[in-house]
Design a protein around this motif. Structure first.
Motif, short mmCIF file in Angstrom:
data_model
loop_
_atom_site.label_atom_id
_atom_site.label_comp_id
_atom_site.label_asym_id
_atom_site.label_seq_id
_atom_site.Cartn_x
_atom_site.Cartn_y
_atom_site.Cartn_z
N LEU A 62 59.28 1.85 -9.50
CA LEU A 62 58.53 2.91 -10.18
C LEU A 62 57.06 2.50 -10.39
CD1 LEU A 62 61.16 3.99 -12.87
CD2 LEU A 62 60.56 5.19 -10.75
N ALA A 63 56.82 1.22 -10.66
CA ALA A 63 55.45 0.75 -10.87
C ALA A 63 54.60 0.88 -9.61
CB ALA A 63 55.46 -0.71 -11.34
N GLY A 64 55.26 0.87 -8.45
CA GLY A 64 54.53 1.00 -7.20
C GLY A 64 54.12 2.42 -6.85
N LEU A 65 54.74 3.41 -7.48
CA LEU A 65 54.48 4.81 -7.13
C LEU A 65 53.01 5.20 -7.19
CD1 LEU A 65 57.52 6.62 -8.84
CD2 LEU A 65 57.22 6.12 -6.40
N PRO A 66 52.27 4.86 -8.27
CA PRO A 66 50.88 5.33 -8.36
C PRO A 66 49.87 4.51 -7.57
CG PRO A 66 51.47 4.14 -10.35
CD PRO A 66 52.71 4.20 -9.51
N HIS A 67 50.27 3.39 -7.00
CA HIS A 67 49.36 2.44 -6.35
C HIS A 67 48.50 3.10 -5.27
CE1 HIS A 67 48.72 -1.73 -4.39
NE2 HIS A 67 48.15 -0.85 -3.58
N GLY A 68 49.14 3.59 -4.22
CA GLY A 68 48.40 4.15 -3.09
C GLY A 68 47.62 5.40 -3.45
#
Length: 393
Positions: A100-106
């Motif tokens: 879930l923490a990776g979702l907003p990265h890109g």
């Protein structure tokens, strides 16, 4: 530096720490959660898969909203899910939290790239965008070594608390320093999605995913490589990661100059081949501490030097859908993160030593160079895409 641009740098700093600090914390997390180091490596893959899912999806969903609002919501997601990581009681919860923490990265970098170019003084758009990505460099020189030190000497959970604090500071800076901007008018989502119909786009995606996977096959297991093979103490990993970060900073600067002087495709294929050679050298010299340190710097420099040429390739291919393409570029980079961590862990599960992931990485980097060659060959036959030309041509 403009305060508005500093907000994007802070966001890049937080994202850079949470993405890269896992490589140095693998032994600590594995011990605390009672799992093997290869299993802990799957947490790196979980974050990367979150980026892959979230980058295009969130851009498609939120692309019609004002950029400031999008960035604030993305940073709220980032902060909340990293807080969940800090308090995860077991492996399953940690895996979900990292995903879930990776979702907003890109999506953050995709929207941030467009925002930075809008905020820039005339003729300095590229410099403004580079300030956002400078946060990643600062993360690797200062944030990641500091987070690794805290994880080794106190608790890896405190490292994630620091990431949450950076996220909260970024939220405040976005609220008070980021100017309001209008949403994109007359957005044609169908036209933007035509980006995925171009064969050139998929060649670049494959090139990034597989080629940069070579970096992560090495970097994902750098802590056990340096302790088990090179013979360094665990307490030394913090300082060695500073060397890697310094190499990445130098490489980022060199890559920008190469992208300006030569065609992005030619610069990319050269750097991917150089990465493959560098990883082969790492494989054979890691038992020597001095050479291990030298190659940590060199490999980090070569890997990050490829970032600017690759980004230029993607942007030049995606006329009319730059925001989506910028997020997809980040997604592809993190597919490489996941592939590198996963494929690099396979020989470890089979009983080979910690130099084996580096050999896997060398093959992946060389495969990425092959896709770059295919892109150049295709571009030489196309009037639309002239990948053999220099950036200034």
């Amino acid at each position: 530096m403009k305060k508005s641009l500093l907000t994007l740098t802070l966001g890049g700093l937080g994202i850079g720490i949470t993405e890269f600090v896992m490589m140095g914390l693998l032994p600590d997390i594995a011990k605390d959660l009672h799992i093997s180091i290869p299993q802990a490596g799957h947490l790196i893959s979980a974050y990367a898969l979150g980026v892959v899912i979230g980058a295009p999806l969130l851009i498609v969903i939120a692309g019609s909203y004002p950029p400031k609002k999008i960035l604030i919501v993305l940073m709220m997601m980032f902060t909340g899910f990293n807080a969940l990581s800090a308090f995860a009681p077991d492996y399953s919860t940690m895996f979900i939290a990292r995903l879930l923490a990776g979702l907003p990265h890109g999506a953050f970098f995709g929207v941030g790239s467009v925002v930075a170019s809008r905020l820039a003084d005339k003729g300095k758009e590229a410099q403004s965008v580079s300030l956002m990505f400078a946060g990643l460099t600062v993360a690797n020189i200062l944030g990641v070594p500091l987070g690794t030190y805290i994880g080794h000497n106190f608790s890896w959970r405190y490292t994630f608390v620091i990431i949450v604090i950076v996220g909260l500071i970024t939220l405040l800076s976005l609220k008070y320093w980021m100017p309001a901007m209008p949403a994109t008018k007359n957005r044609d989502l169908g036209k933007e999605l035509n980006f995925f119909k171009l064969p050139e786009s998929w060649l670049i995606i494959l090139m990034i995913a597989i080629g940069t996977g070579g970096l992560f096959s090495w970097y994902s297991y750098i802590a056990p490589l340096l302790t088990e093979v090179s013979g360094f103490q665990a307490s030394s990993i913090t300082y060695i990661l500073v060397i890697a970060g310094a190499g990445m900073m130098v490489g980022n600067f060199i890559g920008g100059r190469l992208a300006d002087k030569f065609s992005p495709a030619k610069a990319t294929i050269t750097l991917l081949i150089a990465m493959s050679i560098s990883l082969v050298i790492v494989h054979y010299v890691s038992s020597n501490q001095i050479m291990a340190l030298v190659m940590t710097f060199v490999t980090g420099a070569i890997a990050f030097a490829a970032a600017s040429p690759i980004q230029m390739l993607m942007i030049n291919t995606a006329k009319g859908s730059e925001m989506l393409a910028a997020s997809v570029s980040q997604a592809s980079f993190n597919i490489g993160n996941a592939l590198g961590a996963f494929l690099g862990g396979l020989p470890l599960l089979a009983g080979y030593d910690y130099t084996s992931p580096v050999a896997v990485g060398a093959v992946m980097a060389l495969t990425g160079a092959a896709f770059a060659w295919m892109l150049i060959a295709r571009g030489s036959r196309s009037a639309k895409f002239s990948y053999a030309k220099t950036a200034s041509a």
